[in-house]
Design an enzyme around this catalytic site. Structure first.
Site, PDB file in Angstrom:
ATOM      1  N   MET A   1     -21.395  37.390 -21.644  1.00  0.00           N
ATOM      2  CA  MET A   1     -21.910  37.744 -20.318  1.00  0.00           C
ATOM      3  C   MET A   1     -21.533  36.710 -19.269  1.00  0.00           C
ATOM      4  O   MET A   1     -22.296  36.410 -18.381  1.00  0.00           O
ATOM      5  CB  MET A   1     -23.435  37.879 -20.363  1.00  0.00           C
ATOM      6  N   CYS A   2     -20.367  36.082 -19.436  1.00  0.00           N
ATOM      7  CA  CYS A   2     -19.805  35.153 -18.464  1.00  0.00           C
ATOM      8  C   CYS A   2     -20.447  33.772 -18.543  1.00  0.00           C
ATOM      9  O   CYS A   2     -21.576  33.614 -19.015  1.00  0.00           O
ATOM     10  CB  CYS A   2     -19.888  35.689 -17.043  1.00  0.00           C
ATOM     11  N   ARG A   3     -19.717  32.782 -18.087  1.00  0.00           N
ATOM     12  CA  ARG A   3     -20.174  31.399 -17.935  1.00  0.00           C
ATOM     13  C   ARG A   3     -19.642  30.908 -16.602  1.00  0.00           C
ATOM     14  O   ARG A   3     -18.526  31.237 -16.208  1.00  0.00           O
ATOM     15  CB  ARG A   3     -19.634  30.486 -19.040  1.00  0.00           C
ATOM     16  N   ASN A  42     -15.809  34.932 -23.855  1.00  0.00           N
ATOM     17  CA  ASN A  42     -15.586  35.185 -22.427  1.00  0.00           C
ATOM     18  C   ASN A  42     -14.083  35.198 -22.179  1.00  0.00           C
ATOM     19  O   ASN A  42     -13.505  34.236 -21.658  1.00  0.00           O
ATOM     20  CB  ASN A  42     -16.279  34.105 -21.598  1.00  0.00           C
TER      21      ASN A  42
END
Length: 260
Positions: A1-3, A42
């Site tokens: 879910m992204c960083r 990611n």
């Protein structure tokens, strides 16, 4: 879910932020420690935005995994800046994977990123989208929840809202329309960074003359502090203020330097 991460402080190379730390953003792209709500890597693109000598930001975005980009290491070695926003992406199922969908999104001095997901997309937020100028909807960077969130924040900024208010109001309105959404937003103009925590992790590190905000600490320095869920963060190199999203603007300073 992204960083994602933001840095404000003395000039450093992009390599010092993206590659060198033991749990750098590059490592988080393939070995994240705290992926909530689905996803394991990611690998659906990345972006880096930085401010050269106080000018408007420059962006480098790609649909490739950050570890596979042949140009980025050299660029990171050669680029020195005192303000950065960078992100690696894990695309929600059904959303496109191309460079335009990768954060940071930008306008003028602003850079923006989103870590999370809007539940019930797109039906849950059609009424919110209908409140935007038609031109803004026609010119979204991508048909994604993150691009719409940026349009909502940007619309508030254009109307004169302060950065913290634009982020907080957007988070509250989207949560009301789409309960259960994960809305960690990150906004900077190269001088101040504003972030929200709503369903995802965020940590802050305030040094003597620099501040870092990151989905995950990139090293084991004890100066890192987790930000409570449901918070709004306002940060400059001079101080960090953490405020409950639902409780006005009163907050606490994480490094003893309350800048208000």
């Amino acid at each position: 879910m992204c960083r994602h991460l933001a840095y404000l402080g003395p000039p450093v190379t992009l390599r010092a932020l993206l590659f060198d730390p033991p749990h750098s953003l590059v490592r988080q792209s393939w070995a994240p420690r705290d992926m909530r709500g689905g996803g394991t890597v990611n690998a659906d693109g990345f972006g880096v935005g930085w401010y050269p000598d106080g000018a408007a930001p420059v962006r480098y975005r790609s649909a490739q995994p950050i570890w596979s980009d042949p140009a980025l290491p050299g660029l990171a070695d050669a680029t020195v800046t005192g303000a950065v926003l960078a992100a690696v992406r894990s695309a929600t199922v059904g959303m496109p994977v191309h460079a335009g969908a990768a954060a940071p999104f930008a306008e003028g001095r602003w850079l923006f990123s989103h870590n999370g997901v809007v539940r019930g997309w797109p039906d849950s937020v059609t009424e919110l989208a209908a409140g935007l100028p038609v031109r803004d909807l026609l010119t979204l960077d991508a048909p994604t929840d993150s691009a719409l969130l940026w349009a909502l924040v940007r619309h508030r900024l254009r109307a004169g809202a302060p950065p913290a208010g634009a982020v907080a109001d957007t988070v509250r309105s989207v949560l009301a329309a789409a309960p259960g959404s994960r809305l960690n937003l990150l906004l900077t103009d190269g001088r101040t960074a504003v972030a929200s925590t709503a369903g995802h992790a965020l940590s802050v590190r305030a040094d003597t003359d620099a501040v870092l905000l990151a989905s995950e600490p990139y090293d084991d320095d004890p100066a890192w502090r987790p930000v409570p869920d449901g918070s709004l963060v306002e940060a400059t190199p001079a101080g960090v203020r953490v405020t409950p999203l639902a409780a006005g603007r009163a907050g606490t300073s994480t490094n003893g330097k309350d800048r208000r």
